[in-house]
Structure formats: C-alpha cells, structure tokens
Design a protein around this motif. Structure first.
Motif, PDB file in Angstrom:
ATOM      1  N   GLU A 121      -4.587   5.538   1.939  1.00  0.00           N
ATOM      2  CA  GLU A 121      -5.196   5.533   0.615  1.00  0.00           C
ATOM      3  C   GLU A 121      -6.553   4.839   0.717  1.00  0.00           C
ATOM      4  O   GLU A 121      -6.647   3.612   0.711  1.00  0.00           O
ATOM      5  N   THR A 133      -0.491   5.578  -7.232  1.00  0.00           N
ATOM      6  CA  THR A 133      -1.611   4.623  -7.367  1.00  0.00           C
ATOM      7  C   THR A 133      -1.747   4.088  -8.799  1.00  0.00           C
ATOM      8  O   THR A 133      -2.843   3.770  -9.240  1.00  0.00           O
ATOM      9  N   TYR A 188     -11.202  -0.996  -1.879  1.00  0.00           N
ATOM     10  CA  TYR A 188     -11.189  -1.926  -3.008  1.00  0.00           C
ATOM     11  C   TYR A 188     -10.570  -3.259  -2.608  1.00  0.00           C
ATOM     12  O   TYR A 188     -11.070  -4.321  -2.970  1.00  0.00           O
ATOM     13  N   SER A 189      -9.507  -3.222  -1.834  1.00  0.00           N
ATOM     14  CA  SER A 189      -8.893  -4.468  -1.385  1.00  0.00           C
ATOM     15  C   SER A 189      -9.790  -5.190  -0.386  1.00  0.00           C
ATOM     16  O   SER A 189      -9.859  -6.420  -0.389  1.00  0.00           O
ATOM     17  N   SER A 236       0.825  -1.206   0.000  1.00  0.00           N
ATOM     18  CA  SER A 236       0.000   0.000   0.000  1.00  0.00           C
ATOM     19  C   SER A 236       0.860   1.258   0.000  1.00  0.00           C
ATOM     20  O   SER A 236       0.549   2.221  -0.701  1.00  0.00           O
ATOM     21  N   PHE A 242      -7.874   2.419  -2.216  1.00  0.00           N
ATOM     22  CA  PHE A 242      -7.119   1.165  -2.217  1.00  0.00           C
ATOM     23  C   PHE A 242      -7.565   0.276  -1.065  1.00  0.00           C
ATOM     24  O   PHE A 242      -7.724  -0.932  -1.231  1.00  0.00           O
ATOM     25  N   THR A 243      -7.795   0.871   0.092  1.00  0.00           N
ATOM     26  CA  THR A 243      -8.238   0.116   1.257  1.00  0.00           C
ATOM     27  C   THR A 243      -9.599  -0.520   1.011  1.00  0.00           C
ATOM     28  O   THR A 243      -9.785  -1.715   1.249  1.00  0.00           O
ATOM     29  N   ASN A 291       2.271   1.631  -3.338  1.00  0.00           N
ATOM     30  CA  ASN A 291       1.200   2.089  -4.216  1.00  0.00           C
ATOM     31  C   ASN A 291       1.002   3.601  -4.105  1.00  0.00           C
ATOM     32  O   ASN A 291       0.834   4.295  -5.113  1.00  0.00           O
ATOM     33  N   ASP A 307      -2.661   0.023  -8.547  1.00  0.00           N
ATOM     34  CA  ASP A 307      -3.741  -0.393  -7.649  1.00  0.00           C
ATOM     35  C   ASP A 307      -4.218  -1.813  -7.937  1.00  0.00           C
ATOM     36  O   ASP A 307      -4.176  -2.676  -7.066  1.00  0.00           O
ATOM     37  N   ILE A 328      -3.624  -5.310  -5.791  1.00  0.00           N
ATOM     38  CA  ILE A 328      -4.773  -5.928  -5.127  1.00  0.00           C
ATOM     39  C   ILE A 328      -4.944  -7.378  -5.570  1.00  0.00           C
ATOM     40  O   ILE A 328      -5.211  -8.259  -4.746  1.00  0.00           O
TER      41      ILE A 328
END
Length: 142
Positions: free
Chosen positions: A73, A31, A79-80, A23, A76-77, A26, A34, A38
């Motif tokens: 982020e 980003t 989405y993961s 992360s 990203f958090t 990233n 991403d 992931i």
C-alpha cells in the motif's frame, strides 16, 4: 552484545513487525483506518524513542517503512514515512529541553503539503475533488 542493546533490537524488530501487521490489516479493511493506524504507530514510536534513544527509533522508522513497502500500500507507506518522525522529534525536543512546538508545527505543515499535494499528484489522487465529494455526500444525508 549487552542485555540493554539486545532489548532495544528485539523491541524495535517487534515494533516494525507490528507496523507491518497494521499495514496488512489496513489493506484488508479497505484503507478505512489509514490515519488512525498511522497515528497509533507514531505514538508507539514516540514511546520507543522515550524508552530507548533516537538513533534506534530512526532505525525502526526505516525498517518499518521497508516492511510497509513490501505490504504494497504505497500511500500508507509514504504517509507513515513522513508522519512517524513526528513522534521521534517530539521526544527529542522533550529530552533536550527544547520548546519544540514551532518545530513540530512547521514539520507537520511541510509533511501535510508533501503528502496531500505532491504525493497525491504522483499517485494520481486529487485531494480537493475527494474532499468535495465527501462534503456533498455528507450534505446529501441531511
């Protein structure tokens, strides 16, 4: 605590820390990676689920989500958080001899709807406009 349980915990903590490092990388790369990061994390979590069990994988999922939240982020958090369960679900279906292709497809469809429309509106992003801009920039190259 027995040796196998200790190995599960140490490996899970290492994976959560590695996800946090991904992360940070990233964020520093703007980003750009991403989706690649992931899906690498999803494959790693699927392997962890296969090697140990689903309960420990869910614990790693929540721990890594907390660590990703701390890195700052938000997209990203989130989405993961919605993508990583695909790895756990896939291995769970294999272990239980369940034909999981429809389960995985429906979950993936719901995940993409939540991420691309609901979270984007929450974060102030517009997927349609971004896709259109990318399309016009690619067409402009030719």
């Amino acid at each position: 605590m027995n040796r196998e349980k200790t190995k599960q915990i140490v490996t899970g903590a290492f994976m959560a820390a590695l996800f946090g490092v991904l992360s940070v990388v990233n964020v520093y790369t703007g980003t750009m990676f991403d989706i690649i990061f992931i899906y690498l994390m999803t494959v790693a979590l699927a392997y962890y689920t296969f090697k140990f069990n689903e309960k420990m994988a869910v614990l790693v999922l929540f721990t890594s989500t907390f660590i990703l939240f701390l890195t700052g982020e938000l997209f990203f958090t989130l989405y993961s958080f919605f993508t990583l369960p695909l790895g756990i679900l896939y291995i769970y279906c294999i272990k239980k001899n369940i034909d999981g292709k429809w389960i995985l497809r429906v979950y993936s469809m719901l995940k993409n709807f939540v991420v691309l429309f609901l979270l984007n509106s929450l974060l102030g992003l517009n997927t349609f406009t971004d896709a259109k801009d990318i399309y016009y920039s690619i067409v402009g190259l030719f």
